[in-house]
Write an enzyme that holds these catalytic residues in place. Structure first.
Site, PDB file in Angstrom:
ATOM      1  N   ASP A   1       0.928  -1.317   0.094  1.00 18.61           N
ATOM      2  CA  ASP A   1      -0.115   0.027  -0.149  1.00 18.61           C
ATOM      3  C   ASP A   1       0.849   1.229  -0.039  1.00 18.61           C
ATOM      4  O   ASP A   1       0.429   2.284   0.199  1.00 18.61           O
ATOM      5  CB  ASP A   1      -0.786  -0.050   1.264  1.00 18.61           C
ATOM      6  CG  ASP A   1      -2.257  -0.758   0.966  1.00 18.61           C
ATOM      7  OD1 ASP A   1      -2.456  -1.334  -0.284  1.00 18.61           O
ATOM      8  OD2 ASP A   1      -3.005  -0.776   1.922  1.00 18.61           O
ATOM      9  N   ASP A  42      -7.149  -7.184  14.028  1.00 18.25           N
ATOM     10  CA  ASP A  42      -6.895  -8.659  14.180  1.00 18.25           C
ATOM     11  C   ASP A  42      -7.650  -9.278  15.560  1.00 18.25           C
ATOM     12  O   ASP A  42      -8.022 -10.291  15.597  1.00 18.25           O
ATOM     13  CB  ASP A  42      -5.291  -8.508  14.593  1.00 18.25           C
ATOM     14  CG  ASP A  42      -4.954  -7.255  15.490  1.00 18.25           C
ATOM     15  OD1 ASP A  42      -5.775  -6.669  15.994  1.00 18.25           O
ATOM     16  OD2 ASP A  42      -3.552  -7.315  15.509  1.00 18.25           O
TER      17      ASP A  42
END
Length: 531
Positions: free
Chosen positions: A136, A289
């Protein structure tokens, strides 16, 4: 003569009236103090003592469970079935499941070669592993370097894919989610995630995948972090102490007792089926997460933590980067608690015991109470009682419980035991930042979804030689942390007052804590300090 007598008389009257006014003001202030300040501070103290007991009970319970397991318990290989893969002449490499290795990165100029090289060096049949670099990066130069590195490994026969996006929507969660949409990713049975600074050993897959293959109830196998730059500075040593406790006690106890813990976002292997059933990656918080782990656990999946399996990685060695990381790690869980509370209560697939553990122990005590009470008790209530001696904190609340909690945390890193006083002062200063972030997460205010990628320095020895004791120019807003400075000044004033008029003799602690706040307030922490 009469004139002077008159003037003398008037001055005495005026001074007497002035003294009377001052006396009345002091009397009113005294009444306000006794009727409002003292009861409020006493109630606030009791609330903090209750939170302190909650935290103390949780830490002692986890430590006991880990100790009992060490002495009388079973290893992961004994608790779950584990058998190494054996080459089959007829089936060939097909006995090995197809594994996807995802390496998300963002402008990782210093570490991209280390992470990509480690991922491509994993011991696994070349036709049964796919390495996916999710870049990214916004810097075209770094993008070109990463792509060139991927092409270099591809020319060596590694099945590696370089993937980029048009935008950074969802940040890391968005990149991981987008990566799983590719056809070659959908064919994989397991997915491994390594952040850009993580360097797994070649045997990582051979030590983790067998657990998932032979135990269909397992969704996640998590490894422990090993810090390559913990000796860079005092700040990295403090981080090592906190994170060693997290892995050796919190993750270990969660795995032993409830087969649940928070996924650390990296150095873990997920079963694709579990990831899909849990709803995949979501970017609604900054802890994607943990979000995935909680949702998978509420679907009935189990997790396994392997403390003996360590993956090298890097700690933030610059204060600015560390503060951004801690904001994300404190704000995200609090925000996720808010979003998952009713969903957890309404869940029908897990027991009430599991729900209680997730909401009370995992979220409320460890992610919210732990941050708040560290600041409010040790940096607000204790100095306030110096100014309001009518409120007395029990000795067990200021000495016994904090000492036991500190010792339990320090046991995780025996080599740093002599630094325990510095660790306490450092954690108390950071608790201000974490408490602020916790309330931002709970209230969902403006910075709730702020995501700043933690800056990496690369090779530990090179970074140390290049940055240790260096002085950098910072903008005034980046160099001076006004909130920390103000708290430090207030604590210093309370310490001086305690020396002169106090009765509880907290001044030694208050002086040390004020110095810690002021030092961090001026930015003199980490491998880069302001000029």
């Amino acid at each position: 003569m009469e004139k002077f007598l008159t003037m003398d008389f008037l001055s005495k009257v005026f001074l007497g009236a002035q003294d009377d006014i001052v006396g009345q003001i002091l009397l009113i202030l005294g009444q306000i103090k006794m009727s409002l300040v003292v009861p409020f501070l006493r109630i606030f103290m009791y609330i903090n003592l209750v939170m302190s007991i909650m935290l103390f009970t949780e830490k002692v319970y986890m430590a006991l469970m880990v100790a009992i397991n060490k002495l009388f318990g079973k290893t992961p290989e004994q608790r779950y079935k584990w058998e190494p893969f054996e080459d089959d002449i007829e089936q060939g490499s097909s006995v090995y499941p197809l594994v996807l290795v995802q390496v998300p990165m963002f402008n990782e100029k210093e570490v991209y070669q280390l992470s990509i090289g480690a991922a491509c060096g994993l011991s696994w049949p070349s036709d049964r592993i796919v390495v996916q670099v999710l870049d990214d990066s916004t810097d075209p130069l770094i993008k070109g370097l990463v792509e060139k590195e991927c092409q270099s490994w591809a020319s060596k026969g590694v099945n590696i894919h370089y993937q980029v996006r048009d935008n950074r929507k969802g940040y890391k969660a968005g990149a991981l989610k987008e990566g799983l949409k590719h056809d070659y990713a959908k064919q994989c049975e397991f997915v491994v995630i390594f952040d850009a600074d993580f360097q797994p050993e070649p045997d990582f897959l051979t030590r983790t995948i067998p657990f998932l293959c032979h135990n269909p109830e397992l969704a996640l196998v998590q490894a422990r972090w090993k810090f390559v730059n913990s000796n860079d500075c005092l700040m990295t040593r403090m981080q090592e102490m906190s994170l060693d406790y997290h892995f050796k006690v919190e993750q270990e106890s969660g795995s032993i007792i409830h087969a649940f813990f928070g996924f650390n976002g990296t150095a873990g292997v997920w079963r694709m089926a579990a990831l899909d059933e849990a709803g995949g990656w979501k970017d609604r918080t900054t802890v994607e997460d943990m979000d995935l782990a909680v949702r998978a656990s509420l679907k009935g999946w189990k997790f396994l933590y392997i403390g003996s399996l360590m993956v090298k990685n890097e700690l933030p060695s610059v204060l600015k980067a560390y503060r951004y990381q801690q904001h994300r790690w404190s704000c995200g869980p609090a925000n996720l608690f808010r979003k998952m509370f009713y969903e957890t209560i309404r869940n029908k697939r897990v027991t009430w015991r599991k729900k209680l553990y997730v909401l009370y122990s995992f979220f409320f005590v460890r992610k919210i109470v732990a941050h708040i009470v560290t600041f409010t008790l040790y940096c607000v209530v204790i100095p306030a009682t110096v100014l309001v001696p009518e409120v007395m904190i029990p000795r067990w609340g200021t000495i016994y419980i904090p000492t036991i909690i500190t010792l339990l945390n320090a046991v995780g890193t025996p080599r740093s035991f002599y630094l325990v006083v510095f660790w306490v002062l450092f954690e108390n200063v950071m608790s201000l930042h974490r408490t602020k972030a916790t309330f931002i997460g709970l209230l969902e205010t403006q910075r709730v979804n702020e995501w700043v990628v933690t800056e990496k320095q690369g090779d530990a020895s090179k970074a140390k030689a290049a940055t240790q004791q260096t002085r950098s120019r910072f903008k005034i807003g980046e160099r001076i942390l006004m909130l920390e400075l103000c708290v430090g000044i207030v604590l210093f004033g309370c310490a001086c007052y305690d020396v002169a008029y106090g009765k509880y003799h907290y001044y030694v602690y208050l002086y040390l804590q004020s110095i810690a706040f002021v030092t961090m307030g001026f930015g003199y922490v980490g491998t880069q300090v302001p000029s």
